[in-house]
Design a protein around this motif. Structure first.
Motif, PDB file in Angstrom:
ATOM      1  N   GLU A 182       0.813  -1.214   0.000  1.00 18.12           N
ATOM      2  CA  GLU A 182       0.000   0.000   0.000  1.00 18.12           C
ATOM      3  C   GLU A 182       0.847   1.266   0.000  1.00 18.12           C
ATOM      4  OE1 GLU A 182      -2.579   0.348   3.460  1.00 18.12           O
ATOM      5  OE2 GLU A 182      -4.116   1.292   2.207  1.00 18.12           O
TER       6      GLU A 182
ATOM      7  N   PHE B 293       2.254   4.813   0.846  1.00 18.95           N
ATOM      8  CA  PHE B 293       2.493   5.499   2.108  1.00 18.95           C
ATOM      9  C   PHE B 293       3.380   6.709   1.856  1.00 18.95           C
ATOM     10  CE2 PHE B 293       6.924   4.248   2.607  1.00 18.95           C
ATOM     11  CZ  PHE B 293       7.019   3.044   1.936  1.00 18.95           C
TER      12      PHE B 293
ATOM     13  N   GLU C 250       6.435   9.056   4.134  1.00 22.01           N
ATOM     14  CA  GLU C 250       7.279   8.947   5.326  1.00 22.01           C
ATOM     15  C   GLU C 250       7.534  10.331   5.892  1.00 22.01           C
ATOM     16  OE1 GLU C 250      10.357   5.631   5.186  1.00 22.01           O
ATOM     17  OE2 GLU C 250      10.551   6.421   3.164  1.00 22.01           O
TER      18      GLU C 250
ATOM     19  N   LYS D  58       1.675   6.727  13.468  1.00 25.07           N
ATOM     20  CA  LYS D  58       1.980   5.801  12.368  1.00 25.07           C
ATOM     21  C   LYS D  58       0.742   4.976  12.027  1.00 25.07           C
ATOM     22  CE  LYS D  58       3.775   1.371  13.870  1.00 25.07           C
ATOM     23  NZ  LYS D  58       3.766   0.915  15.190  1.00 25.07           N
ATOM     24  N   GLY D  59       0.496   4.838  10.727  1.00 24.79           N
ATOM     25  CA  GLY D  59      -0.663   4.102  10.242  1.00 24.79           C
ATOM     26  C   GLY D  59      -1.880   4.984   9.982  1.00 24.79           C
TER      27      GLY D  59
ATOM     28  N   LYS E 151      -1.133   6.387   3.686  1.00 21.69           N
ATOM     29  CA  LYS E 151      -0.871   5.991   5.068  1.00 21.69           C
ATOM     30  C   LYS E 151       0.414   6.682   5.509  1.00 21.69           C
ATOM     31  CE  LYS E 151      -4.052   2.834   5.954  1.00 21.69           C
ATOM     32  NZ  LYS E 151      -3.714   1.401   6.007  1.00 21.69           N
ATOM     33  N   ALA E 152       0.531   6.965   6.785  1.00 18.49           N
ATOM     34  CA  ALA E 152       1.738   7.626   7.286  1.00 18.49           C
ATOM     35  C   ALA E 152       2.688   6.617   7.912  1.00 18.49           C
ATOM     36  CB  ALA E 152       1.355   8.678   8.313  1.00 18.49           C
ATOM     37  N   VAL E 153       3.944   6.633   7.427  1.00 20.67           N
ATOM     38  CA  VAL E 153       5.016   5.905   8.101  1.00 20.67           C
ATOM     39  C   VAL E 153       5.779   6.960   8.892  1.00 20.67           C
ATOM     40  CG1 VAL E 153       7.225   4.723   7.729  1.00 20.67           C
ATOM     41  CG2 VAL E 153       5.215   4.058   6.401  1.00 20.67           C
ATOM     42  N   VAL E 154       5.811   6.809  10.214  1.00 24.30           N
ATOM     43  CA  VAL E 154       6.492   7.788  11.055  1.00 24.30           C
ATOM     44  C   VAL E 154       7.821   7.180  11.470  1.00 24.30           C
ATOM     45  CG1 VAL E 154       6.376   9.083  13.205  1.00 24.30           C
ATOM     46  CG2 VAL E 154       4.296   8.711  11.859  1.00 24.30           C
TER      47      VAL E 154
ATOM     48  N   GLU F  64      -2.140  -4.483   4.409  1.00 26.81           N
ATOM     49  CA  GLU F  64      -2.151  -3.036   4.230  1.00 26.81           C
ATOM     50  C   GLU F  64      -0.955  -2.460   4.968  1.00 26.81           C
ATOM     51  OE1 GLU F  64      -5.505  -1.206   6.097  1.00 26.81           O
ATOM     52  OE2 GLU F  64      -5.187  -2.276   7.976  1.00 26.81           O
ATOM     53  N   ASN F  65      -0.647  -1.220   4.690  1.00 25.57           N
ATOM     54  CA  ASN F  65       0.473  -0.578   5.353  1.00 25.57           C
ATOM     55  C   ASN F  65       0.011  -0.007   6.685  1.00 25.57           C
ATOM     56  OD1 ASN F  65       2.381   1.607   6.112  1.00 25.57           O
ATOM     57  ND2 ASN F  65       3.418   0.885   4.274  1.00 25.57           N
ATOM     58  N   ILE F  66       0.619  -0.470   7.788  1.00 27.86           N
ATOM     59  CA  ILE F  66       0.191   0.035   9.101  1.00 27.86           C
ATOM     60  C   ILE F  66       1.184   1.059   9.649  1.00 27.86           C
ATOM     61  CG2 ILE F  66      -1.130  -2.046   9.680  1.00 27.86           C
ATOM     62  CD1 ILE F  66       1.313  -2.701  11.636  1.00 27.86           C
ATOM     63  N   GLY F  67       2.070   1.534   8.744  1.00 28.98           N
ATOM     64  CA  GLY F  67       2.993   2.578   9.166  1.00 28.98           C
ATOM     65  C   GLY F  67       4.420   2.088   9.341  1.00 28.98           C
ATOM     66  N   VAL F  68       4.710   0.896   8.828  1.00 32.76           N
ATOM     67  CA  VAL F  68       6.065   0.359   8.916  1.00 32.76           C
ATOM     68  C   VAL F  68       6.432  -0.307   7.591  1.00 32.76           C
ATOM     69  CG1 VAL F  68       5.968  -0.058  11.403  1.00 32.76           C
ATOM     70  CG2 VAL F  68       5.168  -1.831   9.829  1.00 32.76           C
TER      71      VAL F  68
END
Lengths: 811, 299
Positions: free
Chosen positions: A704, A706, A708, A721-722, A737-740, B59-63
């Motif tokens: 998906e 994202f 950063e 995150k997420g 989606k946010a990757v922090v 899905e992308n969970i932020g990682v």
């Protein structure tokens, strides 16, 4: 690459800057890992993000996107100030001693001759002082105030370590540590390899980014050396082939130029292409231009190109503007001046800047033809996918034709890789269903056009009717037939250096080309790839007898199967290797011998004082590039067109003063108040552009879209995150989606902390991955002053927390 | 996935038979050098392809971790950890997670189904799904939290160390694919030698505590790691520092089992004796009633 992949294992220092080698080239990156494991090499990574390349680096230094020139000019200053040069190399093999003519200068961010209205330079002052003997004048003491060395010192004067902190946000101690490591390769026994890619080229001063490292490498004596070089890591498996064969709108195969309307005759075209040596006795190999050009004309038009019609020069299109690049194409389309477009193997809706503009332009066209093995967003630009492609289908009248093509595994042919190796491959399986090879589709189109012109006539049918089409099956040329044409062959019985070559025989190399119409050659730099001894590109002997990483009988490298360019520079002026450990070739008293094809006249003795850079009229490498680049003979720091900061060194200048920008795109640039954050775009290891989102396994690995952001920016905006976030620019808006992450940190620059927002490619509204957006929804339409490569690596955005995008199921 | 013959098996779950010992095999090992790993996930891709697995698209969970966890259809997984070290520098530690192929496997010890888990002489620990009852004890027994039960067939799955490939002299799919050579395969002895070389190199680059992860608590493993920080394996997405089989499992299959069996035996024998001695002396209530009636009706 001036060197090649396996050569990297001999580097002592490797700098990955302007690229992300481990992520974009995991297989090629093994050579960096080898260098570290078995050559005690040190890896330096300089990047706005701490990437997977940085994760295996010895030193990582952050840098604000778009400020590489400031960093590298400061490295040059460090080398000069600390006297960390390979002196003998610099003196003998660069133009450091050449004297520049009176009138050339640089002040307030501009070189002499600037015309603000035209955004262009009159480059008359950008040349050497020519002596009464007709040659450039030198001062070998390097004291003359207008010698290149003194001009270079003066030019990099402002780029101190403090300036690097202010402009780049790179910490001074890190910067100095890196300078030390780089400087360690100024001795003959140590070399540095520069690995770069789109992180340098996708900027409005991309060519100059590369130039600034080239200067560093020349001062260190790393060009032409084992484990050295300027190494461009190409993207697509055959993108090197694309540029070699001249598939840019202003090129002919083999890096020759398409004529402009200012060159209406062959004589006027050749007048500026004599490339007379600028120093006595220099090779200046481009002097053979007419041989390459005439041989190309013979391969294009066959018998119809004659001395009388100046090799059918009139049949070549003449450029009325510098470049019909992709940005111009869509500008024209939006103005209704380009009403049809054949899109062969790319996905403009997701890859060209300002998707909104691209969509509007496609919607205005009468027809679009998409040739692709996969479903692309471009082919469906007219289809409403809710938030993911919010268009009004009913209002779009464009007729879209989809012609399915084979993919690489269903094709036979060559791929030219970053190492300049042409590797032949077979088809693994036949094409499915109605898919056809690109060559078959193009041949089909061509034959039908010929028939139509014959039947209906037309404005100017000659070039089309007279194209040389010697294939067994006119509608389906075979790859080997085309490969033979590209290699070149004798048209009549000829003699070259006493050797007779019968009519119809394949040539051995470009040294056999003539400008009298007796030879044909599709691409001079590829000459030698398919000789009478067969398809050299299909060879698979990986023996490396010299243990230099050079397997000379594996495939075929251009030019002339040479694996390391400029390898004459690996020896001193007397012909002895600078370093026995890094020996490539040497003079044995009668000729040059060694582990690689010498990049030099085989029997030219050292006492003739012929320089190693035989393509240059100077014979030496250029620290200062005369009038060869549109935006200056030295690299100067310019801010990106959309920047969070003004140019400290030239506050009145926005972007690159010589970059072209259309009026409507200039009006669509954003400011740092509305868009405070510096976005950058890049690629992920798990995907290849917009192909692999169609592959299940790749989709599992990175499912998906994202973006950063740093922990600091996330905290400011209340993003966890997420979370779903919205990112927008002056041109468009996307959701992701946010990757922090800790891997991006605010950069402490002059104007305050600069937050970087990272936006990867690969996601769209077709494919197996979750639907997403591309960074091109947001980027500005402006590109490099020399190549028009769009500025994808830095622009301004804003960001906020939001709700999920809403798609629309499509049958 | 057993392409081996019964002669190769040295341990078998829930079985007390003496395994064959006539045939000998050199122990193999997979060495994962985390310092050479670039987190490209080619190993994940190769594992899916070789084993004909296709996990779900998540899905992308932020990682960067995808999928988020091991499953019956993802037998290996790159786990990403961002670590700010004592010098204030950032390190991105990327570890390939998967079965460690322990010499003393907790999964095998915990498994109640005979022959559902086997260990070969070369060190590979394999699940024999046709014997698996899907109880999940192996998950509890594993000190590394590796086996996963499939929702589709209720069997346990994990990395097989490509026992099928190794059986015909090939390296595991992940090792073959790894572009940087971070995953090496060979005899355990050779892999330890490799690791020694790598540790010397890492120490020369400032990683003073670089070392080999081959934990003694499980008898050593046939998947080993070269770690930059061998003194702190937990940094690498909770790789346990001193893994050993949970004392509960040890007890359950050890002391408790004996105690339980003894209790069962005692209860059986005790019950028999009780019946034999006291059973026949008991008078059933109906006979009591009959006797009472008989007494009442005979004056």
């Amino acid at each position: 690459m001036t060197n090649h992949w396996a050569d990297i294992k001999f580097a002592d220092v490797i700098v990955v800057m302007g690229g992300n080698a481990a992520e974009a080239h995991p297989c090629g990156f093994k050579w960096v890992v080898e260098a570290k494991a078995h050559n005690n090499a040190r890896l330096i990574v300089i990047d706005p993000r701490f990437t997977r390349t940085a994760s295996v680096a010895d030193v990582y230094c952050p840098i604000r996107p778009g400020t590489d020139i400031a960093f590298l000019n400061a490295v040059t200053k460090y080398l000069l100030d600390n006297d960390k040069l390979h002196h003998e190399y610099v003196n003998a093999y660069t133009n450091c001693a050449f004297i520049v003519k009176e009138g050339y200068g640089f002040a307030d961010g501009l070189f002499t001759g600037y015309d603000e209205a035209l955004r262009d330079y009159d480059k008359a002052t950008w040349d050497y002082e020519i002596g009464p003997d007709g040659y450039a004048m030198l001062d070998t003491t390097l004291q003359h105030p207008r010698c290149v060395m003194q001009l270079l010192r003066k030019h990099v004067e402002p780029y101190t370590p403090e300036m690097v902190e202010r402009i780049c946000g790179s910490p001074k101690d890190k910067f100095l540590k890196i300078c030390e490591m780089i400087a360690s390769t100024c001795v003959p026994d140590r070399t540095m390899s520069s690995l770069y890619a789109l992180g340098w080229t996708h900027h409005s001063k991309g060519s100059q980014n590369i130039r600034s490292m080239t200067i560093v490498q020349m001062l260190l004596g790393n060009i032409g050396m084992l484990g050295g070089g300027m190494n461009a890591l190409r993207g697509h498996s055959n993108i090197q082939g694309l540029t070699d064969l001249g598939l840019m709108s202003n090129l002919l195969p083999g890096y020759m130029n398409l004529p402009t309307e200012n060159e209406p005759t062959y004589d006027s075209y050749m007048r500026t292409r004599h490339f007379r040596p600028l120093r006595p006795g220099q090779t200046s190999y481009w002097q053979n231009y007419s041989k390459f050009f005439v041989s190309f004309a013979k391969s294009m038009w066959g018998k119809a190109a004659t001395a009388e019609n100046h090799w059918a020069y009139d049949w070549l299109p003449k450029l009325d503007v510098a470049n019909y690049d992709v940005m111009r194409a869509f500008e024209l389309a939006l103005d209704g001046k380009m009403t049809g477009y054949i899109i062969q193997g790319f996905n403009p809706l997701m890859t060209f800047p300002n998707r909104g503009k691209v969509n509007a332009a496609l919607s205005k066209m009468k027809f679009v033809v998409v040739m692709d093995p996969l479903q692309t967003e471009t082919a469906r630009f007219w289809q409403n996918h809710g938030d993911y492609n919010d268009v009004d289908t009913a209002s779009i009248q464009t007729e879209v034709f989809e012609l399915p093509t084979t993919c690489f595994a269903e094709d036979e042919g060559s791929l030219s890789n970053s190492s300049r190796w042409l590797q032949w491959h077979e088809a693994a399986q036949p094409a499915p269903a109605e898919a056809r090879a690109d060559m078959e589709i193009m041949a089909g189109l061509h034959r039908r056009l010929v028939d139509l012109y014959k039947k209906e006539g037309g404005a100017f049918p000659d070039p089309i009717l007279n194209v040389n089409w010697p294939y067994e099956l006119a509608e389906s040329p075979r790859p080997d037939e085309v490969a033979r044409e590209i290699n070149g062959y004798a048209l009549t019985d000829i003699t070259v250096d006493g050797t007779p070559i019968a009519a119809g025989r394949q040539l051995e190399g470009f040294g056999q080309l003539k400008d009298d119409g007796t030879t044909a050659c599709g691409c001079w730099v590829y000459s030698g790839c398919f000789t009478e001894r067969g398809n050299q590109m299909a060879r698979r002997d990986n023996t490396d007898p010299g243990d230099r990483g050079i397997a000379a009988n594996w495939a075929w490298a251009w030019p002339a199967n040479r694996r390391i360019l400029y390898n004459r520079a690996s020896c001193d002026p007397q012909g002895r290797p600078w370093s026995e450990r890094k020996k490539l070739i040497e003079w044995n008293g009668a000729k040059w011998v060694g582990f690689d094809v010498p990049d030099y006249g085989l029997t030219v003795s050292p006492d003739k004082e012929v320089g190693p850079f035989i393509l240059n009229p100077e014979g030496v490498a250029r620290l200062w590039t005369r009038a060869l680049m549109r935006d200056g003979p030295f690299p100067a720091h310019y801010e990106p067109f959309e920047s969070p900061q003004t140019n400290i060194l030239a506050p009145k200048i926005q972007g690159n003063p010589a970059s072209r920008i259309f009026k409507r795109d200039l009006a669509q640039l954003g400011n740092s108040k509305d868009f405070p954050y510096a976005a950058t775009s890049y690629r992920l290891t798990e995907h290849f552009h917009f192909w692999t989102k169609h592959a299940r396994v790749n989709a599992i690995l990175q499912p998906e879209f994202f973006v950063e952001i740093s922990e600091q920016l996330a905290a400011e905006k209340g993003i966890v995150k997420g979370d779903w976030v919205r990112v927008w620019s002056a041109r468009g808006s996307i959701k992701a989606k946010a990757v922090v992450t800790k891997r991006i940190k605010p950069l402490m620059c002059e104007g305050g902390p600069v937050h970087v927002v990272g936006i990867p490619h690969h996601f769209g509204f077709t494919g197996t991955t979750k639907p997403g957006f591309g960074p091109n929804s947001l980027t500005p339409v402006v590109g490099d002053a020399n190549t028009e490569t769009p500025e994808f690596k830095v622009w301004l955005v804003n960001i906020e927390r939001t709700t999920a995008p809403v798609g629309k199921p499509v049958a | 996935m057993t392409d081996y013959t019964s002669l190769d098996i040295v341990q078998r779950s829930a079985s007390t038979e003496q395994p064959p010992t006539v045939r000998t095999k050199t122990e193999v090992a997979k060495l994962i050098d985390v310092s050479k790993c670039i987190g490209c996930k080619a190993c994940q891709s190769a594992c899916e392809e070789w084993n004909d697995l296709r996990d779900d698209i998540g899905e992308n969970i932020g990682v960067y971790d995808n999928p988020q966890d091991l499953s019956a259809k993802s037998w290996t997984l790159m786990r990403f950890t961002e670590y700010e070290n004592t010098g204030g520098e950032l390190e991105w530690l990327i570890r390939k997670d998967g079965c460690m192929h322990c010499s003393d496997p907790g999964c095998l010890k915990a498994c109640p189904s005979p022959g559902a888990i086997v260990q070969y002489a070369n060190g590979i620990v394999d699940f024999v799904e046709e014997n698996c009852i899907g109880c999940g004890y192996c998950v509890k027994g594993c000190p590394f939290n590796i086996p996963r039960i499939s929702q589709e067939d209720h069997k346990a799955y994990k990395c097989t160390l490509c026992s099928d490939r190794v059986a015909v002299g090939q390296a595991p799919a992940c090792a073959k694919t790894c572009p940087t050579g971070a995953i090496m395969f060979g005899t355990k002895e050779a892999m330890i030698e490799q690791a020694d070389e790598r540790i010397i190199d890492l120490k020369s680059r400032g990683f003073e505590n670089a070392g080999l992860y081959n934990p003694a608590g499980v008898g050593g493993t046939h998947v080993m790691y070269v770690l930059h920080h061998a003194d702190n394996p937990e940094l690498y997405a909770h790789l346990p520092k001193n893994p050993k089989i949970s004392p509960l499992v040890q007890l359950w299959k050890g002391g408790f089992k004996i105690f339980g069996l003894a209790t069962l035996a005692f209860a059986t024998i005790g019950g028999f004796f009780h019946y034999v001695t006291a059973g026949p002396d008991e008078v059933p209530p109906e006979e009591e009633e009959e006797a009472a009636d008989a007494a009442d009706h005979h004056p």
